[in-house]
Design a protein around this motif. Structure first.
Motif, PDB file in Angstrom:
ATOM      1  N   HIS B  58      -4.521 -26.817 -16.289  1.00  0.00           N
ATOM      2  CA  HIS B  58      -3.223 -26.154 -16.434  1.00  0.00           C
ATOM      3  C   HIS B  58      -2.536 -25.926 -15.086  1.00  0.00           C
ATOM      4  CE1 HIS B  58      -5.264 -25.240 -20.111  1.00  0.00           C
ATOM      5  NE2 HIS B  58      -4.298 -24.503 -20.592  1.00  0.00           N
ATOM      6  N   LEU B  59      -3.328 -25.559 -14.079  1.00  0.00           N
ATOM      7  CA  LEU B  59      -2.727 -25.160 -12.801  1.00  0.00           C
ATOM      8  C   LEU B  59      -1.951 -26.313 -12.163  1.00  0.00           C
ATOM      9  CD1 LEU B  59      -5.631 -23.021 -11.293  1.00  0.00           C
ATOM     10  CD2 LEU B  59      -3.479 -22.186 -12.236  1.00  0.00           C
ATOM     11  N   ALA B  60      -2.394 -27.532 -12.423  1.00  0.00           N
ATOM     12  CA  ALA B  60      -1.717 -28.691 -11.848  1.00  0.00           C
ATOM     13  C   ALA B  60      -0.908 -29.456 -12.894  1.00  0.00           C
ATOM     14  CB  ALA B  60      -2.745 -29.619 -11.213  1.00  0.00           C
ATOM     15  N   GLY B  61      -1.106 -29.123 -14.180  1.00  0.00           N
ATOM     16  CA  GLY B  61      -0.452 -29.906 -15.224  1.00  0.00           C
ATOM     17  C   GLY B  61      -0.946 -31.346 -15.213  1.00  0.00           C
ATOM     18  N   GLN B  62      -2.227 -31.515 -14.921  1.00  0.00           N
ATOM     19  CA  GLN B  62      -2.797 -32.859 -14.782  1.00  0.00           C
ATOM     20  C   GLN B  62      -4.236 -32.847 -15.300  1.00  0.00           C
ATOM     21  OE1 GLN B  62      -1.626 -36.045 -13.136  1.00  0.00           O
ATOM     22  NE2 GLN B  62      -3.368 -36.514 -14.459  1.00  0.00           N
ATOM     23  N   LEU B  63      -4.512 -33.624 -16.333  1.00  0.00           N
ATOM     24  CA  LEU B  63      -5.886 -33.795 -16.780  1.00  0.00           C
ATOM     25  C   LEU B  63      -6.530 -34.967 -16.040  1.00  0.00           C
ATOM     26  CD1 LEU B  63      -4.567 -32.165 -19.269  1.00  0.00           C
ATOM     27  CD2 LEU B  63      -6.494 -33.060 -20.545  1.00  0.00           C
ATOM     28  N   GLU B 115      -8.849 -27.123  -5.588  1.00  0.00           N
ATOM     29  CA  GLU B 115      -7.943 -26.485  -6.527  1.00  0.00           C
ATOM     30  C   GLU B 115      -6.640 -26.275  -5.794  1.00  0.00           C
ATOM     31  OE1 GLU B 115     -10.049 -25.532  -9.388  1.00  0.00           O
ATOM     32  OE2 GLU B 115      -8.177 -25.840 -10.452  1.00  0.00           O
ATOM     33  N   LYS B 116      -5.526 -26.459  -6.506  1.00  0.00           N
ATOM     34  CA  LYS B 116      -4.235 -26.027  -5.974  1.00  0.00           C
ATOM     35  C   LYS B 116      -3.671 -25.048  -6.983  1.00  0.00           C
ATOM     36  CE  LYS B 116      -1.042 -28.179  -3.616  1.00  0.00           C
ATOM     37  NZ  LYS B 116      -0.076 -29.169  -3.053  1.00  0.00           N
ATOM     38  N   MET B 117      -3.532 -23.789  -6.560  1.00  0.00           N
ATOM     39  CA  MET B 117      -3.117 -22.740  -7.487  1.00  0.00           C
ATOM     40  C   MET B 117      -1.717 -22.232  -7.172  1.00  0.00           C
ATOM     41  SD  MET B 117      -6.783 -20.789  -7.261  1.00  0.00           S
ATOM     42  CE  MET B 117      -6.716 -19.859  -8.784  1.00  0.00           C
ATOM     43  N   SER B 118      -1.092 -22.838  -6.149  1.00  0.00           N
ATOM     44  CA  SER B 118       0.175 -22.293  -5.650  1.00  0.00           C
ATOM     45  C   SER B 118       1.389 -22.809  -6.414  1.00  0.00           C
ATOM     46  CB  SER B 118       0.332 -22.648  -4.170  1.00  0.00           C
ATOM     47  OG  SER B 118       0.500 -24.046  -4.040  1.00  0.00           O
ATOM     48  N   GLU B 119       1.182 -23.737  -7.377  1.00  0.00           N
ATOM     49  CA  GLU B 119       2.348 -24.343  -8.024  1.00  0.00           C
ATOM     50  C   GLU B 119       3.002 -23.426  -9.050  1.00  0.00           C
ATOM     51  OE1 GLU B 119       1.905 -28.357  -9.314  1.00  0.00           O
ATOM     52  OE2 GLU B 119       1.124 -29.021  -7.388  1.00  0.00           O
ATOM     53  N   LEU B 120       2.304 -22.326  -9.410  1.00  0.00           N
ATOM     54  CA  LEU B 120       2.844 -21.403 -10.403  1.00  0.00           C
ATOM     55  C   LEU B 120       2.931 -20.013  -9.787  1.00  0.00           C
ATOM     56  CD1 LEU B 120       0.468 -22.723 -13.140  1.00  0.00           C
ATOM     57  CD2 LEU B 120       2.936 -22.998 -13.223  1.00  0.00           C
ATOM     58  N   ASP B 121       3.787 -19.146 -10.365  1.00  0.00           N
ATOM     59  CA  ASP B 121       3.861 -17.793  -9.812  1.00  0.00           C
ATOM     60  C   ASP B 121       2.599 -17.015 -10.196  1.00  0.00           C
ATOM     61  OD1 ASP B 121       4.206 -16.663 -12.379  1.00  0.00           O
ATOM     62  OD2 ASP B 121       6.384 -16.672 -12.206  1.00  0.00           O
ATOM     63  N   THR B 122       2.382 -15.876  -9.527  1.00  0.00           N
ATOM     64  CA  THR B 122       1.115 -15.155  -9.660  1.00  0.00           C
ATOM     65  C   THR B 122       0.802 -14.713 -11.104  1.00  0.00           C
ATOM     66  OG1 THR B 122       1.303 -14.493  -7.369  1.00  0.00           O
ATOM     67  CG2 THR B 122      -0.219 -13.232  -8.712  1.00  0.00           C
ATOM     68  N   PRO B 123       1.766 -14.139 -11.840  1.00  0.00           N
ATOM     69  CA  PRO B 123       1.440 -13.779 -13.236  1.00  0.00           C
ATOM     70  C   PRO B 123       1.033 -14.990 -14.072  1.00  0.00           C
ATOM     71  CG  PRO B 123       3.467 -12.696 -12.545  1.00  0.00           C
ATOM     72  CD  PRO B 123       3.119 -13.680 -11.467  1.00  0.00           C
ATOM     73  N   LYS B 124       1.686 -16.142 -13.823  1.00  0.00           N
ATOM     74  CA  LYS B 124       1.369 -17.355 -14.598  1.00  0.00           C
ATOM     75  C   LYS B 124      -0.010 -17.890 -14.220  1.00  0.00           C
ATOM     76  CE  LYS B 124       3.728 -19.291 -17.378  1.00  0.00           C
ATOM     77  NZ  LYS B 124       3.659 -19.120 -18.859  1.00  0.00           N
ATOM     78  N   VAL B 125      -0.340 -17.840 -12.946  1.00  0.00           N
ATOM     79  CA  VAL B 125      -1.690 -18.255 -12.529  1.00  0.00           C
ATOM     80  C   VAL B 125      -2.729 -17.385 -13.236  1.00  0.00           C
ATOM     81  CG1 VAL B 125      -3.319 -18.372 -10.599  1.00  0.00           C
ATOM     82  CG2 VAL B 125      -0.986 -19.176 -10.286  1.00  0.00           C
ATOM     83  N   ASN B 126      -2.460 -16.094 -13.270  1.00  0.00           N
ATOM     84  CA  ASN B 126      -3.393 -15.197 -13.957  1.00  0.00           C
ATOM     85  C   ASN B 126      -3.470 -15.496 -15.448  1.00  0.00           C
ATOM     86  OD1 ASN B 126      -4.695 -12.991 -12.225  1.00  0.00           O
ATOM     87  ND2 ASN B 126      -2.622 -13.138 -11.405  1.00  0.00           N
ATOM     88  N   GLU B 127      -2.343 -15.897 -16.022  1.00  0.00           N
ATOM     89  CA  GLU B 127      -2.323 -16.261 -17.447  1.00  0.00           C
ATOM     90  C   GLU B 127      -3.207 -17.486 -17.686  1.00  0.00           C
ATOM     91  OE1 GLU B 127       1.673 -16.581 -18.965  1.00  0.00           O
ATOM     92  OE2 GLU B 127       1.060 -18.059 -20.466  1.00  0.00           O
ATOM     93  N   PHE B 128      -3.066 -18.484 -16.839  1.00  0.00           N
ATOM     94  CA  PHE B 128      -3.834 -19.719 -17.038  1.00  0.00           C
ATOM     95  C   PHE B 128      -5.319 -19.514 -16.734  1.00  0.00           C
ATOM     96  CE2 PHE B 128       0.025 -22.771 -16.618  1.00  0.00           C
ATOM     97  CZ  PHE B 128       0.305 -22.568 -17.952  1.00  0.00           C
ATOM     98  N   ILE B 129      -5.633 -18.627 -15.799  1.00  0.00           N
ATOM     99  CA  ILE B 129      -7.046 -18.313 -15.568  1.00  0.00           C
ATOM    100  C   ILE B 129      -7.587 -17.546 -16.770  1.00  0.00           C
ATOM    101  CG2 ILE B 129      -8.702 -17.143 -14.073  1.00  0.00           C
ATOM    102  CD1 ILE B 129      -6.767 -17.608 -11.749  1.00  0.00           C
ATOM    103  N   ALA B 130      -6.739 -16.669 -17.315  1.00  0.00           N
ATOM    104  CA  ALA B 130      -7.151 -15.889 -18.493  1.00  0.00           C
ATOM    105  C   ALA B 130      -7.364 -16.785 -19.707  1.00  0.00           C
ATOM    106  CB  ALA B 130      -6.130 -14.804 -18.797  1.00  0.00           C
TER     107      ALA B 130
END
Lengths: 235, 429
Positions: B58-63, B115-130
Motif C-alpha cells: 500500500h505504501l508504494a501502491g506497487q505489488l 521501505e519508502k513511507m514518505s509518499e503518503l501523509d502521516t495519518p494515511k501511513v498509520n492507516e495503511f500500517i493499521a
C-alpha cells in the motif's frame, strides 16, 4: 458489481456514488512538483539533485462479508450483543470466533449466545493522534473491555469520562449508537460506577500535562476540520 | 560436513523522510556499499539467491516490488522471493536466508530490504500500517499501531509500575545514540545535540503514555546483508560473523484475545507467579496483554540453539525491535535480561545504556535511527556485523559508540503487536 449474492434478504443499500468517488482516484497524476533535495547514502556524503514528484490518488470500495461471524454484526444493527460459545469447553468469545481455538476442542464450531451489556476495562489508551478516518473525533479513549463472562476483550470507545479517571478494572456499561451501521463502532462504553480516584494511573502532574495535551489536540482538530470536528473528550 | 552460516557483508542506505531516490536506487546504494567494503565478492556471480524484504504494498501502491529491485540490481535469472510479515519482515528474511543455506541448496544468499513511507501523509501511513491489524475489530474503533502498543503498555504499567519517566529514559538513550549514527534520520532532521527526559515530555502526545519521541519514525531507507555457508565464507572474508542461533514465535493477531489464551496458559509458569495482586489474574497470566509471548518463545529457541543461559552475561549488546519505548522495556523481560516486572530496574540502573552491561540500540533503532519497516532489522544486523568486526569506528567516523572486543550480540524483530517474532544470535569468528 463483483459480489453477487444468491439472494438479498435485507439491505442498507450503499450510495452508488461511492463507486464513482472510488473511480475518481484512478492512479492518474493530478499534480506535480519539481523539487530540489539531497542525494546520497550517508549524511556525510550528500549532494543536491532535482526530483519530479507527482500526486496520484487511489481509492476503492470493498464488498466485505463478515462470514460466519455475521450474526454478531447483524446483532449490532439490531442493538443486541452476541458472543460465540463453544459447546465443548464452554468458553464464550467476544470478539466471536466461529471455531473454538482451545487446543482440546479441535476447532469445534461455536454457538451464538446473547451477552449482558456489562463489562470491565482491561486496558486503555488516550488517543491524541490517529489514522485518517478518525482524526475528526480526536481526542478519544480506546478501551479493551472484557464483556461479562467472556474470555477475550473487545476494542471499544470509552465515553463520558475524564481520561485520567480510567483504570484497568473500571466497570462499564455497553451502549449502542442511535443508528448502527454494522461495525464495532456501533457500540461504545460508559462508566458503570463512579471512578475511584485512588486507582488513577496518573499523578496530579501527569494529569495537568494530559489536560494541556487534550486542549492542544482539540484546538488542532477544530482548526483542521472546523464545524466537522467532533472531539470525543470533554475537558 | 560443517554447515555453519556466516555473515560476510552488509550495507545501508541512510534512513530519512523523505528520500527522493527510487526504492530500487536506495537498494542499489546499500548493495554498492557492501560491495565496496568487500572486494572479494564477485558480483553478481557469487550471489546464488536473494530474499527480498518489504512490508507494505500500500505504501508504494506497487505489488511485487521485488521484481523491480531484482532486475535493477542485475541479478536475473537467479532465484528470488519476497518475505512479508509486518515488522518481522526483515528479521524473517534473514532467517529465511539462513535456512536456505542450512538446507544446502544455496551457498551464498543476499538479503535486501527497503521501505519508502514518505509518499503518503502521516495519518494515511498509520492507516495503511493499521491494515496489518484486524480490520474488522481493532482498526474501526480508531485503532492504529501507536494506540495498540499504548494499550499494551498501559497494562504493563498497571501491573508492574514503570512510569512515563522510565519510558522517556529509553527515548533519551536511543536518540542520543543515534546522534553518532551517520545513517540515522534523527541526526538528519535534528542534528547531533543530546536530548533530555524533559524534551521527551515536551514532544507531542500521540497515544498516552506515548509521546512523539517514544515512537518509531516514518522513514525511507534500505539495507542489505550477505550470508554465506562456512565453505564459501572464507573466500569473502577472514573475519566472518557466525549465526549461532535463530528463533521464531507467534501470538494472537488481536491483542485483546490474549487475556485467557489457552495456548499460552501454563507455558511460562515462572512469569505467572510474579503476577501482582493489583489486578484479577487472567487465565493466561503470561503474556496476557502486558508482555510479548512470541518474543519469549523466539528468544528461548535461539538461546537454546546458541547455548545461552544467562543472556546479560553472555551477550555483549543487543539490537531490539523498539517501535515504542515500552516495547523495549518489556522485551528485557521477555528475552530474560531480567525477571518479569523488572524491566524498569534495568532502565533505572542504566544496564542497557552505552557503557552499561548490555547496551541496547546502539544504532538508535526505530525511534531515532528510523524505521523503514522492510529495512530496519537488516540495518540493525549490519550495525551488529560492523560492531562485531570492529568496523563501526570507521563507518561512523567516531569511536563514541564503537565497541571493542565484543563477541556476541542479539537481534530481535517482530511484527504486529508481537504477533510474530524472530531472534538471531550473531557471534564473532
Amino acid at each position: 458489481m463483483t459480489y453477487r449474492p444468491k439472494k438479498i434478504v435485507e439491505a442498507w443499500e450503499y450510495n452508488k456514488q461511492w463507486d464513482e468517488w472510488a473511480r475518481q482516484g484512478n492512479w492518474s497524476p493530478v499534480g506535480w512538483r519539481w523539487v530540489e533535495g539531497p542525494k546520497g547514502y550517508r549524511l556525510d556524503q550528500l549532494s543536491t539533485a532535482n526530483y519530479l514528484v507527482i500526486q496520484r490518488p487511489h481509492a476503492s470500495v470493498y464488498h466485505h462479508s463478515y462470514g460466519m461471524t455475521s450474526r454478531f454484526f447483524k446483532g449490532l444493527i439490531e442493538k443486541k450483543l452476541y458472543g460465540a460459545k463453544c459447546p465443548k469447553c464452554g468458553a464464550i468469545y467476544c470478539p466471536p470466533r466461529a471455531h473454538c481455538w482451545n487446543p482440546e476442542c479441535r476447532l469445534q464450531e461455536t454457538e451464538w449466545v446473547e451477552l449482558p451489556l456489562r463489562g470491565e476495562v482491561h486496558t486503555f489508551s488516550v488517543m491524541a493522534f490517529s489514522a485518517t478516518p478518525f482524526l475528526k473525533t480526536l481526542p478519544f479513549i480506546i478501551a479493551y473491555v472484557r464483556v461479562e463472562g467472556c474470555c477475550t476483550t473487545v476494542p471499544t470507545r470509552l465515553m463520558k469520562i475524564n481520561p485520567w479517571d480510567v483504570y484497568p478494572g473500571l466497570k462499564v456499561n455497553i451502549n449502542f449508537v442511535e443508528h448502527p451501521k454494522g461495525d464495532i463502532m456501533d457500540i461504545y462504553c460508559t462508566p458503570a460506577e463512579t471512578p475511584d480516584p485512588s486507582k488513577r494511573m496518573m499523578t496530579q502532574e501527569q494529569i495537568e500535562r494530559l489536560k494541556n495535551d487534550m486542549q492542544k489536540v482539540k484546538e488542532w482538530v477544530v482548526r483542521k476540520f472546523g464545524s466537522e470536528a467532533k472531539p470525543s473528550i470533554e475537558i | 560436513m560443517s554447515n555453519r552460516v556466516a555473515v560476510v557483508g552488509g550495507g545501508i542506505s541512510r534512513f530519512d523522510n523523505p528520500r527522493y531516490e527510487l526504492h530500487e536506487e536506495l537498494c542499489a546504494e546499500a548493495v554498492k556499499e557492501m560491495l565496496a567494503d568487500n572486494p572479494n565478492i564477485d558480483y553478481p556471480k557469487d550471489i546464488d539467491a536473494v530474499i527480498y524484504s518489504y512490508f507494505s504494498d500500500h505504501l508504494a501502491g506497487q505489488l511485487c516490488f521485488h521484481w523491480i529491485i531484482h532486475d535493477y540490481l542485475g541479478l536475473l535469472p537467479k532465484p528470488a522471493y519476497r518475505v512479508e510479515s509486518g515488522g518481522a519482515t526483515p528479521v524473517d528474511a534473514l532467517i529465511n536466508a539462513y535456512m536456505y543455506i542450512k538446507s544446502g541448496i544455496f551457498k551464498n544468499v543476499l538479503v535486501v530490504g527497503w521501505e519508502k513511507m514518505s509518499e503518503l501523509d502521516t495519518p494515511k501511513v498509520n492507516e495503511f500500517i493499521a491494515a496489518a491489524s484486524d480490520t474488522d475489530w481493532d482498526f474501526p474503533v480508531g485503532g492504529y499501531y501507536t494506540g495498540y502498543y499504548a494499550v499494551l503498555e498501559t497494562r504493563h504499567m498497571h501491573l508492574y509500575g514503570e512510569t512515563e519517566e522510565d519510558l522517556a529514559k529509553i527515548a533519551v538513550k536511543n536518540h542520543n545514540n543515534a546522534t553518532f549514527n551517520p545513517y540515522a534520520q534523527w541526526r538528519s532532521q535534528h542534528g547531533t545535540a543530546f536530548i533530555t527526559v524533559d524534551d521527551v515530555f515536551k514532544s507531542r502526545l500521540i497515544s498516552w503514555p506515548y509521546r512523539a519521541y517514544n515512537c518509531a519514525m516514518i522513514s525511507d531507507g534500505a539495507a542489505c546483508m550477505l550470508l554465506a555457508s562456512e565453505e564459501t565464507a572464507k573466500k569473502f572474508t577472514d573475519s566472518p560473523v557466525w549465526i549461532t542461533g535463530i528463533g521464531l514465535g507467534t501470538d494472537t493477531m488481536r491483542p485483546g484475545d490474549r487475556v485467557d489464551n489457552p495456548m499460552y496458559k501454563g507455558l511460562y509458569p515462572e512469569d505467572e507467579t510474579v503476577y501482582p495482586g493489583v489486578s484479577t489474574k487472567t487465565a493466561a497470566p503470561y503474556p496476557e496483554m502486558a508482555n510479548f509471548g512470541s518474543i519469549r518463545t523466539s528468544g528461548d529457541m535461539a538461546y537454546k540453539m546458541a547455548g545461552i543461559d544467562n543472556p546479560v552475561k553472555q551477550l555483549d549488546f543487543a539490537e531490539l525491535f523498539n517501535p515504542y519505548d515500552g516495547v523495549e522495556l518489556t522485551e528485557y523481560e521477555d528475552l530474560r535480561f531480567c525477571k518479569r516486572g523488572e524491566g524498569k530496574t534495568l532502565v533505572r540502573e542504566g544496564v542497557t545504556e552505552w557503557g552499561g552491561e548490555l547496551p541496547c540500540q546502539i544504532s538508535g533503532a526505530h525511534t531515532a535511527a528510523g524505521h523503514p519497516v522492510g529495512a530496519t532489522s537488516i540495518a540493525q544486523a549490519t550495525q551488529i556485523y560492523w560492531q562485531l568486526t570492529e568496523q563501526t569506528a570507521n563507518k561512523w567516523k567516531t569511536t563514541a559508540r564503537a565497541l571493542s572486543g565484543a563477541q556476541r550480540a542479539l537481534l530481535q524483530g517482530h511484527g504486529g503487536t508481537g504477533c510474530q517474532s524472530g531472534v538471531i544470535i550473531f557471534e564473532r569468528g
